[in-house]
Design an enzyme around this catalytic site. Structure first.
Site, short mmCIF file in Angstrom:
data_model
loop_
_atom_site.label_atom_id
_atom_site.label_comp_id
_atom_site.label_asym_id
_atom_site.label_seq_id
_atom_site.Cartn_x
_atom_site.Cartn_y
_atom_site.Cartn_z
N SER A 303 54.47 46.54 60.60
CA SER A 303 53.93 45.29 60.06
C SER A 303 55.03 44.27 59.92
O SER A 303 56.21 44.62 59.75
CB SER A 303 53.28 45.54 58.70
OG SER A 303 54.27 45.85 57.73
N ASP A 304 54.66 42.99 59.99
CA ASP A 304 55.58 41.98 59.49
C ASP A 304 55.67 42.19 57.99
O ASP A 304 54.84 42.85 57.38
CB ASP A 304 55.08 40.58 59.84
CG ASP A 304 56.21 39.56 59.87
OD1 ASP A 304 57.26 39.81 59.26
OD2 ASP A 304 56.03 38.49 60.49
N TRP A 305 56.70 41.61 57.38
CA TRP A 305 57.05 41.93 56.00
C TRP A 305 55.96 41.43 55.05
O TRP A 305 55.83 40.25 54.79
CB TRP A 305 58.41 41.35 55.67
CG TRP A 305 59.56 42.27 55.96
CD1 TRP A 305 60.60 42.54 55.12
CD2 TRP A 305 59.80 43.08 57.12
NE1 TRP A 305 61.46 43.46 55.69
CE2 TRP A 305 61.00 43.80 56.92
CE3 TRP A 305 59.11 43.27 58.32
CZ2 TRP A 305 61.52 44.68 57.86
CZ3 TRP A 305 59.64 44.15 59.26
CH2 TRP A 305 60.82 44.84 59.02
N GLY A 306 55.18 42.36 54.53
CA GLY A 306 54.06 42.02 53.68
C GLY A 306 52.79 41.76 54.45
O GLY A 306 51.80 41.31 53.87
N GLY A 307 52.77 42.08 55.74
CA GLY A 307 51.60 41.84 56.57
C GLY A 307 50.57 42.94 56.51
O GLY A 307 49.55 42.86 57.20
#
Length: 817
Positions: A303-307
């Site tokens: 995931s992208d960071w916090g995605g």
């Protein structure tokens, strides 16, 4: 991913930013904005359609990964359930992303580091040119060499995984805040850059992470707005949804990611926004269907960071690694828990999650680790990275990390030479009249503009400072500079060799409002050099396309008094250039974001040590209002689902749009001048196979998809001649016009080949272009496969998208076939 400073601003002011941007100088009606649902979506397929694709396919190790795949399976067989949860869940630590070690198995963990132009959280590391700058070289060797050199630095600092390269954003909108991190507003050029970049990283022993998959074409409302009075996952408004039809998805946005998969990319990073109504990191159609099934991707999806927005749903939909692991904005609150972590353990125990799926997640993570030999003699993480990592400072760590290696390692080697040479080769000469360039032993030079000098806030981190040259953009895609060579510094150094007088003024407000003849002493300079800049960063889209800090007024003031005004722009990409037709503006150069050797690289071009060979990777319109597909920047209602971006321009982005509507432009895609001239002749197209069918042979899927699509079917050659007086590099470009039998909405022409040829005066050399089956195919939404249409293709070769000089016609599939 966002750096910590921007994270705080985004978290607190998301609603304000989301509703506050307007487009300056735009006269668009409401119906022209992309958030309006198109009334007719029948031409290219259905919008908002993401059917579930379950279960997530198991990896097989195909594409030459079988031995590493076997090692990965053995590794997984020795893990406890808790260790399995750790392997798929990030932890705060010394790197921007961390997978903890398992000492009993000899596994030292994984270090993930930004970004696409440098290892960001590190000292004594190089800052390379931005993606858009590298793409401007149109040089395959440069694209590979850049990634390989960066990969060497990542590895030497102990980073297993580089969070790049970037194919999303592709550049749908001229206003995109992160366009500069990517390569070009064209899937073919970006695809070549992605494939070569992945190979470069891997050859250096570092895992490449193509990102952001997929449809990540704006920054505004890329993340949801959370309720400040609710729980940590209580959403007021969901992230914007990129609503993309099936054909557009395949022919535009998926195309360069297919190149990355074909290069056997280790990992993919999914994007923040929603895709056709579902978050990209839990969209099973995208992750399982497009990536793992259709493209045969064998690595892992992070995931992208916090995605990450769910646990079970994301796991089932194909998300293999949750980064950075915690909850809250950008996943930075691990103390609050995780969608993965302990929930993976609990889900397996209660039967909610199939443990076989978790096993495959880890096999996918460990296979490229073994394939690249990262289990043997890999450098430890430089302890100084932990001190510089503001994203997860030591106070947030929940686990211990063994940081015993050498501190403050200098990993730059001789990369400054590479950066300087590549940035010079990337410089695009847009205008050169009255033989203004190269400079010819000037007696006096006047330097103007706040972009010319040293960054007044220090060179370590780039920011939107008023005074100082701009060598990179902002956000997680930037770099930590050890130094930046400013244009003024480099010009002064060169001027000393010829005893040239150099005078300079760097306050744009003063320059724009002052009679500049009162500034120079004792006589008018031989040339006036104006340095302009345009800032762009992660987390917000550009509000306008003109240069920053009254740059247009600066040029007007200088050019009104100086009849040899030379303009240099350091920009994230597209700029309006209203001064381009000014008779006293004799030369314009677009240098983009050149990295740490900024000043040296532009001086090499100004003085003719390097003949400029950069070409535009996008179109410069005559007026900013002429661009289509603006990002969705304003939603007047507060409904949870109201942020919608309808990609109703379909395949018509950048030059495809301007060509389809016969719109005159200032500088077209692929354009760039040289200090010499070139010509083309003797075009020829040779078939490489005896016969071609419309439908590709169905073969077992390999990384990149059906191998038949990647087979060369034609070789096109053309003779390039240097007709000028100095040595230079030509960039012949091949464009394909599809037959009339192709479905409606097909662009008039599409880039399908390019070469870069170094020639001495009078020298001729053949350039060749290999056309693959996929280059001559369109995505058929009915049969769900790539088809070559019946009829005649027009193959044109020239020096830009609107300077096409040689034409040949081929008919791969006739009506009787």
């Amino acid at each position: 991913m966002a750096n910590i400073a921007h994270l705080i601003v985004s978290g607190l002011l998301a609603a304000t930013v989301a509703h506050g941007q307007q487009y300056e100088g735009s006269s668009r009606s409401e119906d022209a904005f992309s958030y309006v649902q198109p009334r007719n979506t029948t031409i290219l397929g259905q919008y908002g359609h993401s059917p579930a694709v379950l279960p997530s396919p198991n990896s097989t190790g195909s594409g030459g990964w079988q031995a590493a795949h076997t090692k990965a399976r053995h590794f997984v067989s020795q893990l406890t359930l808790e260790e399995k949860a750790d392997m798929v869940t990030g932890q705060p630590g010394p790197c921007v992303g961390n997978i903890v070690a398992i000492p009993r198995l000899g596994f030292n963990g994984l270090c993930l580091q930004d970004g696409p132009l440098a290892i960001r959280v590190a000292d004594y590391a190089s800052v390379f040119s931005a993606g858009v700058t590298a793409a401007s070289t149109w040089d395959r060797d440069v694209l590979y060499e850049r990634a390989f050199a960066m990969g060497q630095e990542f590895r030497a600092k102990g980073a297993h995984i580089a969070l790049g390269p970037v194919a999303g954003p592709l550049g749908r909108s001229a206003y995109g805040g992160r366009n500069w991190e990517g390569f070009a507003a064209d899937p073919y050029l970006t695809g070549v850059a992605m494939e070569l970049s992945v190979k470069g990283y891997h050859d250096a022993g570092v895992q490449a992470t193509p990102k952001h998959f997929i449809g990540n074409e704006q920054e505004t409302q890329r993340n949801p707005i959370y309720n400040p009075n609710g729980t940590i996952t209580d959403v007021l408004q969901e992230a914007v949804s990129s609503n993309i039809d099936d054909r557009t998805m395949h022919e535009l946005y998926l195309w360069p990611f297919a190149n990355a998969a074909h290069a056997k990319a280790a990992a993919f990073m999914c994007s923040y926004q929603r895709l056709n109504g579902s978050y990209a990191c839990q969209n099973s159609k995208a992750l399982n269907g497009l990536l793992k099934e259709e493209l045969g991707f064998q690595g892992y999806v992070m995931s992208d960071w916090g995605g990450t927005h769910s646990g079970v749903a994301s796991i089932e939909s194909g998300l293999d690694m949750n980064m950075p692991g915690g909850l809250g904005p950008y996943g930075t609150i691990p103390q609050a828990g995780s969608f993965y972590g302990g929930n993976v353990t609990q889900g397996v125990k209660n039967g909610t999650i199939d443990e076989a799926r978790v096993d495959d997640m880890i096999i996918r993570i460990m296979t490229p680790y073994y394939w690249l030999g990262q289990d043997k003699d890999f450098p430890s993480v430089d302890p100084s990275s932990a001190d510089l990592n503001t994203f997860s400072p030591r106070s947030t760590w929940l686990r211990q990390f063994n940081l015993t290696g050498e501190r403050n390692r200098d990993v730059r080697g001789d990369h400054a030479k590479i950066i300087r040479r590549q940035a010079a080769e990337a410089t695009v000469l847009l205008k050169n009249e009255k033989n203004a360039l190269p400079l010819k032993s000037p007696k006096s030079l006047a330097i103007f503009g706040n972009d010319a000098g040293e960054p007044t806030m220090g060179a370590v981190n780039q920011a939107n400072f008023e005074f100082g040259t701009l060598a990179a953009g902002g956000g997680s895609g930037t770099g930590r500079f050890t130094y930046v060579v400013s244009p003024l510094e480099a010009i002064q150094s060169r001027a000393k060799q010829a005893n040239t007088l150099v005078q300079y003024w760097m306050n744009n407000t003063d320059i724009a409002t002052t009679d500049v003849t009162t500034l120079w002493v004792p006589a008018p300079p031989d040339a006036c050099l104006v340095f302009l800049k345009t800032w762009a960063e992660e987390g917000e889209d550009r509000e306008y396309l003109h240069v920053d800090y009254d740059g247009n007024d600066v040029v007007s003031s200088v050019a009104s008094k100086c009849n040899n005004t030379i303009v240099v722009t350091h920009s994230s990409g597209i700029n309006e250039l209203p001064f381009a037709d000014h008779p006293n503006v004799t030369a314009i150069l677009a240098a983009h974001y050149p990295g740490q050797e900024s000043g040296n690289s532009i001086v090499d071009v100004l003085y003719g040590d390097v003949n400029p060979s950069g070409r535009l990777p996008y179109t410069i319109a005559r007026n900013g209002s002429e661009y289509n597909a603006p990002p969705t920047t304003e939603v007047t209602t507060t409904g949870a689902e109201d942020w919608q971006a309808w990609f109703n321009e379909k395949l018509e982005i950048d030059y495809r749009y301007f060509d389809a509507h016969n719109i005159s432009v200032l500088y077209e895609f692929g354009f760039g001048l040289s200090y010499t001239t070139f010509n083309l002749s003797e075009i020829n197209a040779e078939p490489l196979v005896e016969s071609i069918s419309s439908v590709p042979e169905q073969r077992p899927i390999q990384p990149g998809g059906n191998p038949a699509l990647w087979e060369n079917v034609y070789n096109v050659s053309v003779v390039v001649t240097n007709t000028g007086d100095v040595e230079g590099k030509a960039v012949p470009q091949l464009y394909v016009t599809f037959p009339d039998s192709t479905p409606a909405g097909t662009p008039p022409k599409q880039l399908r080949g390019f070469d870069k040829v170094a020639l001495k005066p009078g020298q001729s050399q053949a350039a060749s272009f290999q056309l693959m089956r996929r280059d001559l195919s369109y995505w058929d939404v009915v049969s769900q496969q790539w088809l070559i249409p019946e009829g005649e293709f027009v193959i044109s070769v020239g020096f830009s998208s609107r300077d096409l000089r040689e034409v040949v016609r081929v008919t791969p599939v006739s009506g009787s076939t």
